[in-house]
Design a protein around this motif. Structure first.
Motif, PDB file in Angstrom:
ATOM      1  N   ARG A 137      37.085  45.067  46.062  1.00 26.98           N
ATOM      2  CA  ARG A 137      36.254  46.047  45.355  1.00 26.98           C
ATOM      3  C   ARG A 137      36.858  47.453  45.499  1.00 26.98           C
ATOM      4  N   GLU A 138      37.271  47.804  46.715  1.00 25.39           N
ATOM      5  CA  GLU A 138      37.872  49.109  46.935  1.00 25.39           C
ATOM      6  C   GLU A 138      39.239  49.209  46.272  1.00 25.39           C
ATOM      7  N   TYR A 139      39.963  48.114  46.258  1.00 24.85           N
ATOM      8  CA  TYR A 139      41.276  48.089  45.601  1.00 24.85           C
ATOM      9  C   TYR A 139      41.120  48.419  44.115  1.00 24.85           C
ATOM     10  N   LEU A 140      40.149  47.775  43.468  1.00 33.03           N
ATOM     11  CA  LEU A 140      39.931  48.014  42.038  1.00 33.03           C
ATOM     12  C   LEU A 140      39.446  49.431  41.779  1.00 33.03           C
ATOM     13  N   SER A 141      38.725  50.016  42.725  1.00 32.51           N
ATOM     14  CA  SER A 141      38.233  51.386  42.534  1.00 32.51           C
ATOM     15  C   SER A 141      39.369  52.400  42.487  1.00 32.51           C
ATOM     16  N   VAL A 142      40.541  52.001  42.980  1.00 33.88           N
ATOM     17  CA  VAL A 142      41.737  52.839  42.889  1.00 33.88           C
ATOM     18  C   VAL A 142      42.613  52.401  41.725  1.00 33.88           C
ATOM     19  N   LEU A 143      42.863  51.107  41.627  1.00 33.80           N
ATOM     20  CA  LEU A 143      43.798  50.580  40.627  1.00 33.80           C
ATOM     21  C   LEU A 143      43.343  50.856  39.197  1.00 33.80           C
ATOM     22  N   LEU A 144      42.096  50.555  38.884  1.00 35.96           N
ATOM     23  CA  LEU A 144      41.648  50.622  37.488  1.00 35.96           C
ATOM     24  C   LEU A 144      41.674  52.045  36.926  1.00 35.96           C
ATOM     25  N   PRO A 145      41.157  53.043  37.635  1.00 38.12           N
ATOM     26  CA  PRO A 145      41.262  54.406  37.081  1.00 38.12           C
ATOM     27  C   PRO A 145      42.709  54.871  36.903  1.00 38.12           C
ATOM     28  N   LEU A 146      43.575  54.548  37.866  1.00 42.17           N
ATOM     29  CA  LEU A 146      44.966  54.969  37.745  1.00 42.17           C
ATOM     30  C   LEU A 146      45.646  54.327  36.541  1.00 42.17           C
ATOM     31  N   LEU A 147      45.350  53.065  36.282  1.00 41.15           N
ATOM     32  CA  LEU A 147      45.907  52.414  35.093  1.00 41.15           C
ATOM     33  C   LEU A 147      45.415  53.084  33.815  1.00 41.15           C
ATOM     34  N   ASP A 148      44.206  53.636  33.864  1.00 40.78           N
ATOM     35  CA  ASP A 148      43.643  54.309  32.690  1.00 40.78           C
ATOM     36  C   ASP A 148      44.013  55.787  32.620  1.00 40.78           C
ATOM     37  N   GLY A 149      44.861  56.251  33.559  1.00 38.20           N
ATOM     38  CA  GLY A 149      45.341  57.625  33.508  1.00 38.20           C
ATOM     39  C   GLY A 149      44.477  58.638  34.224  1.00 38.20           C
ATOM     40  N   SER A 208      36.505  51.666  53.432  1.00 38.55           N
ATOM     41  CA  SER A 208      36.627  51.113  54.776  1.00 38.55           C
ATOM     42  C   SER A 208      37.867  50.257  54.941  1.00 38.55           C
ATOM     43  N   THR A 209      38.490  49.858  53.801  1.00 39.39           N
ATOM     44  CA  THR A 209      39.714  49.045  53.873  1.00 39.39           C
ATOM     45  C   THR A 209      40.932  49.777  53.344  1.00 39.39           C
ATOM     46  N   LEU A 210      40.733  50.825  52.530  1.00 45.96           N
ATOM     47  CA  LEU A 210      41.863  51.610  52.018  1.00 45.96           C
ATOM     48  C   LEU A 210      41.367  52.944  51.502  1.00 45.96           C
ATOM     49  N   SER A 211      42.288  53.868  51.379  1.00 39.72           N
ATOM     50  CA  SER A 211      41.976  55.195  50.853  1.00 39.72           C
ATOM     51  C   SER A 211      43.060  55.607  49.871  1.00 39.72           C
ATOM     52  N   ALA A 212      42.709  56.521  48.973  1.00 39.06           N
ATOM     53  CA  ALA A 212      43.679  57.044  48.009  1.00 39.06           C
ATOM     54  C   ALA A 212      43.189  58.375  47.474  1.00 39.06           C
ATOM     55  N   HIS A 213      44.079  59.353  47.461  1.00 39.23           N
ATOM     56  CA  HIS A 213      43.810  60.669  46.878  1.00 39.23           C
ATOM     57  C   HIS A 213      45.055  61.010  46.064  1.00 39.23           C
ATOM     58  N   ILE A 214      45.064  60.554  44.815  1.00 41.36           N
ATOM     59  CA  ILE A 214      46.328  60.575  44.077  1.00 41.36           C
ATOM     60  C   ILE A 214      46.078  60.460  42.575  1.00 41.36           C
ATOM     61  N   GLY A 215      46.977  61.038  41.827  1.00 44.63           N
ATOM     62  CA  GLY A 215      47.064  60.810  40.394  1.00 44.63           C
ATOM     63  C   GLY A 215      48.491  60.431  40.059  1.00 44.63           C
ATOM     64  N   LEU A 216      48.696  59.787  38.934  1.00 49.28           N
ATOM     65  CA  LEU A 216      50.029  59.351  38.534  1.00 49.28           C
ATOM     66  C   LEU A 216      50.442  60.037  37.238  1.00 49.28           C
ATOM     67  N   SER A 217      51.725  60.342  37.136  1.00 51.35           N
ATOM     68  CA  SER A 217      52.261  60.907  35.898  1.00 51.35           C
ATOM     69  C   SER A 217      53.062  59.870  35.109  1.00 51.35           C
ATOM     70  N   THR A 218      52.971  58.613  35.514  1.00 52.08           N
ATOM     71  CA  THR A 218      53.701  57.541  34.828  1.00 52.08           C
ATOM     72  C   THR A 218      53.279  57.474  33.364  1.00 52.08           C
ATOM     73  N   PRO A 219      54.226  57.468  32.417  1.00 51.66           N
ATOM     74  CA  PRO A 219      53.849  57.329  31.010  1.00 51.66           C
ATOM     75  C   PRO A 219      53.099  56.019  30.780  1.00 51.66           C
ATOM     76  N   ARG A 220      52.147  56.061  29.860  1.00 50.88           N
ATOM     77  CA  ARG A 220      51.323  54.884  29.583  1.00 50.88           C
ATOM     78  C   ARG A 220      51.616  54.365  28.193  1.00 50.88           C
ATOM     79  N   GLY A 231      49.876  52.229  26.218  1.00 53.12           N
ATOM     80  CA  GLY A 231      48.653  51.491  25.924  1.00 53.12           C
ATOM     81  C   GLY A 231      47.963  51.032  27.201  1.00 53.12           C
ATOM     82  N   ARG A 232      46.877  50.321  27.011  1.00 54.39           N
ATOM     83  CA  ARG A 232      46.058  49.867  28.130  1.00 54.39           C
ATOM     84  C   ARG A 232      46.651  48.614  28.767  1.00 54.39           C
ATOM     85  N   VAL A 233      46.596  48.520  30.097  1.00 56.00           N
ATOM     86  CA  VAL A 233      47.025  47.328  30.819  1.00 56.00           C
ATOM     87  C   VAL A 233      45.775  46.588  31.304  1.00 56.00           C
ATOM     88  N   PRO A 234      45.448  45.442  30.721  1.00 59.11           N
ATOM     89  CA  PRO A 234      44.285  44.692  31.188  1.00 59.11           C
ATOM     90  C   PRO A 234      44.539  44.089  32.556  1.00 59.11           C
TER      91      PRO A 234
END
Length: 310
Positions: A119-131, A139-151, A153-156
């Protein structure tokens, strides 16, 4: 129901060239998708970026990338880069927990609270994939980050989900699930109702249900099942798959393999659509003449089962 196939990894310095050949043949044969495992050989996303960029059109999926060894921000960056390499709308990112024996004994990570971890993994992965940047202190991981990777289209994202909490999470937050060693009755009576209800409650579209099973067209089903029992033995021992086999009333992997002559195999594959499968992926394991018989039958089934590109 769309029909795909699984990539068969080969070793040696020409492994990526051989993968490109597999993708090219699958595309030429009319398959909707090719799915690649990420175990201990080639890295699936890197391989699909290299080989998939040489073969246009066909969907490319990972089945699946384990979450624990990869921070979700690193995985998002890699997936977006792979999507850029292969082109818009082609990559499907299948992820999963893997297994305690792999995560703890091999990688040295704790496998405690796997559902919380995902659940925590998806809370980081999904927003980053959407830009979108993230600020997560879990409690299992943390992230304070944004990505500049070109997108491109959407990655399901599809979640390997078998336990009830994981199926709920898959329906609630992702595009669907990728299944392995899960028989038709279990899909119909357990997987599809659970993930569909979760998606509906969250106001999400109907989820994809990607079902992958061993397939062999043969005149000697007993020998083919014996081969399946040997090749896939480990999956009858891993707890998550063992639970699905038990639900199906299957003694082992050979009992859920789709084996028989052309008519028998075609009927069993096509019946999966009635169980709620949206994508069937054939794990072709036949040898010799049966290999070509199996591929020939799958090409015939494609014409009956597939509605065309998504």
């Amino acid at each position: 129901m769309r029909i795909g196939t699984s990539a068969v990894e080969t070793g040696g310095s020409q492994a990526l060239a051989k993968l490109a050949d597999q993708l090219r043949r699958a595309a030429d044969d009319g398959f909707a998708s090719v799915w690649m495992a990420n175990i201990f050989g080639l890295d699936a996303l890197t391989s699909l970026a290299v080989a998939g960029s040489q073969v246009p059109g066909i969907e490319l999926g990972t089945a699946v990338v384990p979450s624990y060894p990869r921070h979700p921000a690193a995985l998002a960056q890699q997936a977006l880069t792979t999507a850029l390499a292969v082109g818009p709308g082609r990559l499907a990112l299948g992820i999963g927990l893997s297994h305690k024996i792999v995560i703890e004994d091999m990688y040295g990570h704790s496998f405690d609270r796997p559902a919380r971890h995902m659940r925590e993994y998806l809370s980081v992965l999904l927003p980053l994939l959407d830009g979108r940047p993230v600020n997560v202190d879990g409690s299992t991981l943390s992230a304070h980050i944004g990505l500049s990777t070109p997108r491109a289209g959407r990655v399901p994202v599809l979640l390997a989900a078998l336990a009830p909490r994981m199926l709920n999470l898959a329906g609630e937050q992702t595009d669907g699930t990728v299944l392995w060693m899960t028989g038709p009755a279990t899909i119909r009576d357990y997987v599809v109702p659970a993930i569909s209800a979760a998606a509906a409650a969250a106001g999400r579209p109907s989820p994809r249900v990607v079902c992958m099973l061993p397939v062999c067209v043969t005149s000697d089903p007993a020998a083919a099942r014996a081969t399946a029992a040997e090749e896939f033995a480990i999956y009858g021992q891993l707890p998550s798959y063992r639970a699905m086999l038990d639900r199906e009333g299957a003694a082992g992997p050979a009992d859920v393999a789709i084996v028989g002559d052309e008519d028998a195999v075609a009927a069993r594959i096509l019946a999966l659509a009635d169980a709620g499968v949206t994508d069937f992926v054939a794990a072709e394991y036949a040898r010799g003449e049966d290999r070509e018989r199996t591929r020939g039958l799958l090409k015939a089934v494609i014409a009956q089962a597939s509605p065309g590109p998504r």
